[in-house]
Design an enzyme around this catalytic site. Structure first.
Site, PDB file in Angstrom:
ATOM      1  N   ILE A  53      -6.327  -4.662  -6.454  1.00  0.00           N
ATOM      2  CA  ILE A  53      -6.777  -3.411  -6.042  1.00  0.00           C
ATOM      3  C   ILE A  53      -5.923  -2.347  -6.878  1.00  0.00           C
ATOM      4  O   ILE A  53      -6.133  -1.055  -6.750  1.00  0.00           O
ATOM      5  CB  ILE A  53      -6.277  -3.350  -4.443  1.00  0.00           C
ATOM      6  CG1 ILE A  53      -5.059  -3.538  -4.019  1.00  0.00           C
ATOM      7  CG2 ILE A  53      -7.622  -3.917  -3.754  1.00  0.00           C
ATOM      8  CD1 ILE A  53      -4.712  -3.712  -2.497  1.00  0.00           C
ATOM      9  N   ASN A  89       2.178  -5.466  -2.464  1.00  0.00           N
ATOM     10  CA  ASN A  89       0.569  -5.570  -2.654  1.00  0.00           C
ATOM     11  C   ASN A  89       0.022  -4.804  -1.521  1.00  0.00           C
ATOM     12  O   ASN A  89      -1.107  -3.916  -1.621  1.00  0.00           O
ATOM     13  CB  ASN A  89       0.243  -7.062  -2.373  1.00  0.00           C
ATOM     14  CG  ASN A  89      -0.986  -7.438  -2.328  1.00  0.00           C
ATOM     15  OD1 ASN A  89      -1.680  -6.984  -3.290  1.00  0.00           O
ATOM     16  ND2 ASN A  89      -1.734  -8.412  -1.843  1.00  0.00           N
ATOM     17  N   TYR A 138       4.815  -8.270   7.395  1.00  0.00           N
ATOM     18  CA  TYR A 138       3.293  -8.249   7.147  1.00  0.00           C
ATOM     19  C   TYR A 138       2.679  -6.972   8.506  1.00  0.00           C
ATOM     20  O   TYR A 138       2.072  -6.184   7.990  1.00  0.00           O
ATOM     21  CB  TYR A 138       2.719  -9.583   7.844  1.00  0.00           C
ATOM     22  CG  TYR A 138       1.283  -9.559   7.976  1.00  0.00           C
ATOM     23  CD1 TYR A 138       0.284  -9.003   7.097  1.00  0.00           C
ATOM     24  CD2 TYR A 138       0.654  -9.783   9.176  1.00  0.00           C
ATOM     25  CE1 TYR A 138      -0.812  -8.939   7.206  1.00  0.00           C
ATOM     26  CE2 TYR A 138      -0.697  -9.719   9.501  1.00  0.00           C
ATOM     27  CZ  TYR A 138      -1.341  -9.304   8.585  1.00  0.00           C
ATOM     28  OH  TYR A 138      -2.868  -9.272   8.674  1.00  0.00           O
TER      29      TYR A 138
END
Length: 319
Positions: A53, A89, A138
């Protein structure tokens, strides 16, 4: 017919959403570096671009009507020991994607978010206005992305919907869970049924729940996919809509194990283990906003149905 870019479309949820888009007659391009996805998970008829991405600017152009964004690192335990990967990420990658979308003039986004943004609940069924206090990198990275998207909507008129999933399960056609490592309860119990592991661990049986085990809200992956198509229809310029996706009720760990026993006809040995840090007793969604704004109601919420579809996928994959 519309044209959509699906980031992470070779993964579990992304592949099912891509399949639904194709069935609705749309053109689908999948951007996935296959680090956690699978080439065989790309639905027939979709175009696969092997890429990250962070490089979305190389592939986006004004011909796309929207982006559906699933590309992310998503292992809670890994995020604790390697948080930099998650900031790079999930946050850095999404920032690059948003910039590429703005420059290409693609102004609709549906984002795969998570109930991990809420952390440990302090109330009953969680709503979109519940306190967001993630307990791991996360969840924190996903919450940061939600804030980033809200800013993009306010400043540049992006039309965006963030869908916060609770426990996704089940399978759709040839698409199902195949994580490595696997951390989700239903596929883990099915591995016991298939003889791939000796027993299933029950982490704590002394919670304040009817049978002492944790209660979670499970949603069928096909219901989840339908919510994404609805989100594309309602996304409004300059608005960041956040919706929880769940059934509004939960099933305990022992209910899941017992349902697998009934569906598979196999013995499922279980071993009680100590509680895991940060595991709340109950985690259940209020999906009222999704009902009201998306016109979405899950129709496959029966646990037996969810487990049966997952079991059929697991057996077919093994054969």
């Amino acid at each position: 017919m519309s044209k959509y870019l699906v980031t992470g479309g070779a993964g579990y949820v992304g592949s099912v959403v891509a399949a639904h888009l194709l069935e609705a007659g749309h053109e689908v391009t999948i951007l996935d570096n296959l680090s956690t996805g699978f080439a065989e998970g790309v639905p027939a008829g979709a175009t696969l671009i092997d890429g990250r991405i962070q490089d979305a600017a190389d592939h986006l152009d004004p011909s796309y009507d929207a982006v559906l964004h699933f590309a992310a690192s998503s292992q809670v335990g890994e995020s604790v020991v390697n948080p930099g990967k998650y900031w790079d990420n999930n946050v850095g990658g999404t920032l690059a994607l948003l910039t590429a979308m703005r420059e290409a003039g693609v102004r609709r986004l549906v984002f795969s978010s998570t109930a991990a943004t809420y952390g440990e609940p302090t109330e009953g069924a969680l709503t979109e206005t519940s306190v967001t206090a993630p307990t791991n990198p996360y969840g924190a990275s996903k919450l940061a992305v939600d804030h980033m998207i809200a800013g993009e909507c306010a400043a540049h008129g992006l039309a965006a919907v963030s869908l916060r999933y609770f426990n996704v399960a089940g399978a759709y056609r040839e698409f199902g869970e195949r994580h490595d490592p696997e951390t989700h309860l239903i596929p883990l119990v099915l591995q016991v049924a298939l003889g791939q592991r000796e027993s299933i661990s029950v982490f704590g049986d002394d919670y304040p729940t009817p049978d002492g085990t944790c209660v979670r809200d499970y949603i069928h992956v096909a219901d989840l996919a339908e919510a994404h198509l609805s989100a594309l229809r309602v996304a409004a310029e300059g608005e960041h809509l956040v919706c929880n996706l769940g059934n509004g009720s939960g099933f305990s760990v022992r209910e899941v194990i017992e349902t697998v026993r009934k569906v598979t006809g196999r013995e499922i040995p279980e071993v009680v283990a100590p509680r895991r840090a940060g595991d709340p007793a109950v985690l259940v969604a209020s999906a009222r906003t999704a009902h009201e704004r998306l016109g979405w109601t899950p129709t496959r919420s029966d646990l037996t149905n969810i487990v049966t579809d997952a079991w059929n996928f697991a057996r077919e994959r093994r054969s």
